[in-house]
Design a protein around this motif. Structure first.
Motif, PDB file in Angstrom:
ATOM      1  N   ASP A 124       8.236   3.919  -5.527  1.00 15.31           N
ATOM      2  CA  ASP A 124       8.254   3.240  -6.820  1.00 15.31           C
ATOM      3  C   ASP A 124       6.838   3.159  -7.388  1.00 15.31           C
ATOM      4  O   ASP A 124       5.884   2.926  -6.654  1.00 15.31           O
ATOM      5  N   GLY A 125       6.749   3.384  -8.701  1.00 20.47           N
ATOM      6  CA  GLY A 125       5.431   3.351  -9.350  1.00 20.47           C
ATOM      7  C   GLY A 125       4.758   4.698  -9.260  1.00 20.47           C
ATOM      8  O   GLY A 125       3.533   4.804  -9.307  1.00 20.47           O
ATOM      9  N   SER A 126       5.575   5.751  -9.146  1.00 21.85           N
ATOM     10  CA  SER A 126       4.989   7.060  -8.853  1.00 21.85           C
ATOM     11  C   SER A 126       4.098   7.594  -9.976  1.00 21.85           C
ATOM     12  O   SER A 126       3.279   8.472  -9.732  1.00 21.85           O
ATOM     13  N   SER A 127       4.219   7.008 -11.189  1.00 23.38           N
ATOM     14  CA  SER A 127       3.306   7.479 -12.241  1.00 23.38           C
ATOM     15  C   SER A 127       1.867   7.032 -11.942  1.00 23.38           C
ATOM     16  O   SER A 127       0.927   7.467 -12.601  1.00 23.38           O
ATOM     17  N   ASN A 215       4.328  -6.164 -19.239  1.00 19.87           N
ATOM     18  CA  ASN A 215       3.793  -5.109 -20.104  1.00 19.87           C
ATOM     19  C   ASN A 215       3.805  -5.619 -21.537  1.00 19.87           C
ATOM     20  O   ASN A 215       4.831  -5.579 -22.222  1.00 19.87           O
ATOM     21  N   TYR A 247      -1.444  -6.997 -14.706  1.00 19.20           N
ATOM     22  CA  TYR A 247      -0.306  -6.078 -14.727  1.00 19.20           C
ATOM     23  C   TYR A 247      -0.752  -4.703 -14.255  1.00 19.20           C
ATOM     24  O   TYR A 247      -1.585  -4.064 -14.886  1.00 19.20           O
ATOM     25  N   GLY A 249       1.663  -2.281 -13.309  1.00 21.38           N
ATOM     26  CA  GLY A 249       2.649  -1.298 -13.767  1.00 21.38           C
ATOM     27  C   GLY A 249       3.299  -0.602 -12.585  1.00 21.38           C
ATOM     28  O   GLY A 249       3.922   0.452 -12.719  1.00 21.38           O
ATOM     29  N   SER A 250       3.139  -1.204 -11.414  1.00 15.40           N
ATOM     30  CA  SER A 250       3.747  -0.711 -10.189  1.00 15.40           C
ATOM     31  C   SER A 250       4.412  -1.953  -9.589  1.00 15.40           C
ATOM     32  O   SER A 250       3.725  -2.899  -9.191  1.00 15.40           O
ATOM     33  N   MET A 251       5.761  -1.985  -9.597  1.00 15.21           N
ATOM     34  CA  MET A 251       6.452  -3.230  -9.289  1.00 15.21           C
ATOM     35  C   MET A 251       6.056  -3.828  -7.932  1.00 15.21           C
ATOM     36  O   MET A 251       5.890  -5.034  -7.799  1.00 15.21           O
ATOM     37  N   PHE A 265       6.449 -12.666 -12.702  1.00 14.50           N
ATOM     38  CA  PHE A 265       6.516 -11.258 -13.090  1.00 14.50           C
ATOM     39  C   PHE A 265       7.699 -11.130 -14.032  1.00 14.50           C
ATOM     40  O   PHE A 265       8.796 -11.598 -13.730  1.00 14.50           O
ATOM     41  N   TYR A 267      10.001  -8.422 -16.462  1.00 17.99           N
ATOM     42  CA  TYR A 267      10.341  -7.182 -17.165  1.00 17.99           C
ATOM     43  C   TYR A 267      11.577  -7.499 -17.995  1.00 17.99           C
ATOM     44  O   TYR A 267      12.708  -7.345 -17.558  1.00 17.99           O
ATOM     45  N   LYS A 277      14.162  -2.376 -17.993  1.00 15.30           N
ATOM     46  CA  LYS A 277      13.882  -1.051 -17.417  1.00 15.30           C
ATOM     47  C   LYS A 277      14.265  -0.972 -15.946  1.00 15.30           C
ATOM     48  O   LYS A 277      14.654   0.076 -15.444  1.00 15.30           O
ATOM     49  N   LEU A 278      14.136  -2.090 -15.245  1.00 13.29           N
ATOM     50  CA  LEU A 278      14.204  -2.019 -13.780  1.00 13.29           C
ATOM     51  C   LEU A 278      15.643  -1.958 -13.274  1.00 13.29           C
ATOM     52  O   LEU A 278      16.562  -2.507 -13.877  1.00 13.29           O
ATOM     53  N   GLU A 283      15.523  -2.297  -7.209  1.00  9.94           N
ATOM     54  CA  GLU A 283      14.287  -2.954  -7.655  1.00  9.94           C
ATOM     55  C   GLU A 283      14.553  -4.462  -7.814  1.00  9.94           C
ATOM     56  O   GLU A 283      13.940  -5.286  -7.142  1.00  9.94           O
TER      57      GLU A 283
HETATM   58  P1  AFP Z   1       7.256   4.703 -12.437  1.00 12.21           P
HETATM   59  O1  AFP Z   1       7.879   4.923 -11.070  1.00 12.21           O
HETATM   60  O2  AFP Z   1       7.748   5.645 -13.483  1.00 12.21           O
HETATM   61  O3  AFP Z   1       5.768   4.614 -12.364  1.00 12.21           O
HETATM   62  O4  AFP Z   1       7.806   3.260 -12.929  1.00 12.21           O
HETATM   63  C1  AFP Z   1       7.428   2.119 -12.243  1.00 12.21           C
HETATM   64  C2  AFP Z   1       8.378   0.994 -12.554  1.00 12.21           C
HETATM   65  O5  AFP Z   1       9.693   1.363 -12.289  1.00 12.21           O
HETATM   66  C3  AFP Z   1       8.000  -0.285 -11.804  1.00 12.21           C
HETATM   67  O6  AFP Z   1       7.404  -0.054 -10.579  1.00 12.21           O
HETATM   68  C4  AFP Z   1       7.083  -1.014 -12.765  1.00 12.21           C
HETATM   69  O7  AFP Z   1       7.114  -2.400 -12.601  1.00 12.21           O
HETATM   70  C5  AFP Z   1       7.596  -0.592 -14.113  1.00 12.21           C
HETATM   71  O8  AFP Z   1       8.270   0.644 -13.933  1.00 12.21           O
HETATM   72  C6  AFP Z   1       6.509  -0.415 -15.128  1.00 12.21           C
HETATM   73  O9  AFP Z   1       7.065  -0.094 -16.349  1.00 12.21           O
HETATM   74  P2  AFP Z   1       6.169   0.046 -17.683  1.00 12.21           P
HETATM   75  O10 AFP Z   1       5.305   1.245 -17.484  1.00 12.21           O
HETATM   76  O11 AFP Z   1       7.166   0.185 -18.786  1.00 12.21           O
HETATM   77  O12 AFP Z   1       5.359  -1.218 -17.810  1.00 12.21           O
END
Ligand code: AFP
Length: 341
Positions: A124-127, A215, A247, A249-251, A265, A267, A277-278, A283
């Motif tokens: 999770d948070g791979s970006s 966010n 923040y 951005g990685s849960m 926290f 979302y 989103k989650l 998650e």
């Molecule tokens: P990614 O896996 O695409 O990085 O997303 C991470 C996530 O699912 C979670 O870990 C974060 O809390 C959330 O998205 C962040 O979302 P935003 O980029 O919309 O703030």
């Protein structure tokens, strides 16, 4: 903390020893959970090592590019998923697996089936991978319904029915945080031993905190209660100090900090994403389970998060979780909104 004494401690509480101790309280237990958990731990160790090497790996070829043998290299999240699925199936203790990476649930072949179902996000948070920010694995565990054939109904159940949940954070240290329904315990990977050692027994989240985590880029699309809550964090009218914003951005990283330092926290839902989103199963539920076990709360904007009953395996939900008092405040704002309508 007495660091000198710590360095010479010889009676190490490894995660396996800890779970075996817990298990010994249940005479009917046959060690299935311990075996399942040791396979999850194996997956976490693998991903930890792969994440640590991710920067170096770029020297020999980027993920998604071809390597020296002309084979395409797998992206870290795909690789992590493969490792977890294989470890869970080979444990012989699972029947249904739901992964963020796979559109459909995996039903384990009958010869390898066991009584557990695991829902997980392997990375999770791979970006955040490419900039070296903390990322993690999140998992939740259910037991099978009493039917012969596994179906998705085995996991489309309220989060309150999970028997265990946890996450592993790949950060400045690798930490696995676990609850089997009797409190929350944190284990840190000792790389020289290759073992997770109990370093944070019985984690309790502070009753209130001075950090909010959201966010804010989505603020123009928020609903009334979320907007009011964040406004209150920044410009409190009751004389209390303003809260700090953190923040990642990685849960896993944001929730880990919230668990240890307190705060909230969020979302939330917004106009663009009415369900947030989650993802509920891997998650929202595991993190809500941990929060409640640590003395905090988790709320969806309508109800207790763990009371949700998902209809689809990749369903989403808004989520507000953290310190008891902080979540209580946002609950009050949603209750006020409801009485207005
Ligand atoms: P990614 O896996 O695409 O990085 O997303 C991470 C996530 O699912 C979670 O870990 C974060 O809390 C959330 O998205 C962040 O979302 P935003 O980029 O919309 O703030």
């Amino acid at each position: 903390m007495d660091h000198e004494a710590d360095a010479y401690r010889t009676d190490l509480m490894t995660i396996t020893r800890f779970v075996l101790n817990e298990q010994s309280k249940y005479p009917e237990s046959r060690g299935d959970f311990t075996i399942l958990l040791s396979n999850i731990v194996l997956g976490c160790k693998f991903v930890c090592s792969a994440v640590n090497k991710a920067g170096l790996a770029k020297l020999i070829g980027l993920a998604g590019e071809t390597n020296i043998q002309g084979e395409e290299q797998k992206k870290l999240d795909v690789l992590s998923n493969d490792v977890f699925v294989k470890a869970l199936v080979s444990s012989g203790r699972t029947s249904v697996l739901v992964s963020e990476e796979d559109e459909e649930a995996t039903f384990v072949e009958s010869s390898k089936r066991g009584k557990y179902c695991v829902v997980f996000d392997p990375l999770d948070g791979s970006s955040n991978i490419d900039c070296g920010v903390s990322i993690g694995t999140i998992f939740g565990i259910y037991t099978m319904n009493h039917s012969d054939e596994p179906t998705t109904e085995d996991v489309l159940k309220p989060g309150s029915e999970m028997v265990a949940a946890g996450y592993c954070m790949y950060g400045s240290s690798c930490m696995l945080v676990l609850s089997t329904g009797t409190g929350v315990h944190g284990f840190t990977l000792d790389p020289s031993l290759g073992e997770f050692i109990l370093t944070h027994p019985d984690i309790k989240i502070p009753k209130n905190g001075n950090i909010y985590s959201v966010n804010e880029g989505n603020a123009q699309n928020w609903d009334g209660p979320t907007t009011k809550y964040v406004e209150k964090c920044k410009f409190p009218k009751d004389g209390s100090p303003a809260k700090s914003l953190r923040y990642v951005g990685s849960m896993v990283a944001d929730v880990h900090r919230t668990l240890l330092y307190g705060g909230i926290f969020l979302y939330p839902a917004d106009k663009k994403s009415p369900n947030g989103k989650l993802r509920v199963l891997y998650e929202v539920f595991p993190m809500s389970f941990l929060m409640e076990q640590a003395g905090g709360q988790a709320f969806t904007g309508k109800k207790r998060a763990l009371d949700l009953v998902p209809e689809k395996i990749h369903e989403r939900s808004p989520i507000f979780l953290g310190s008891y008092d902080d979540v209580e405040e946002i609950k009050a704002l949603y209750a006020m909104e409801e009485t207005k309508n």
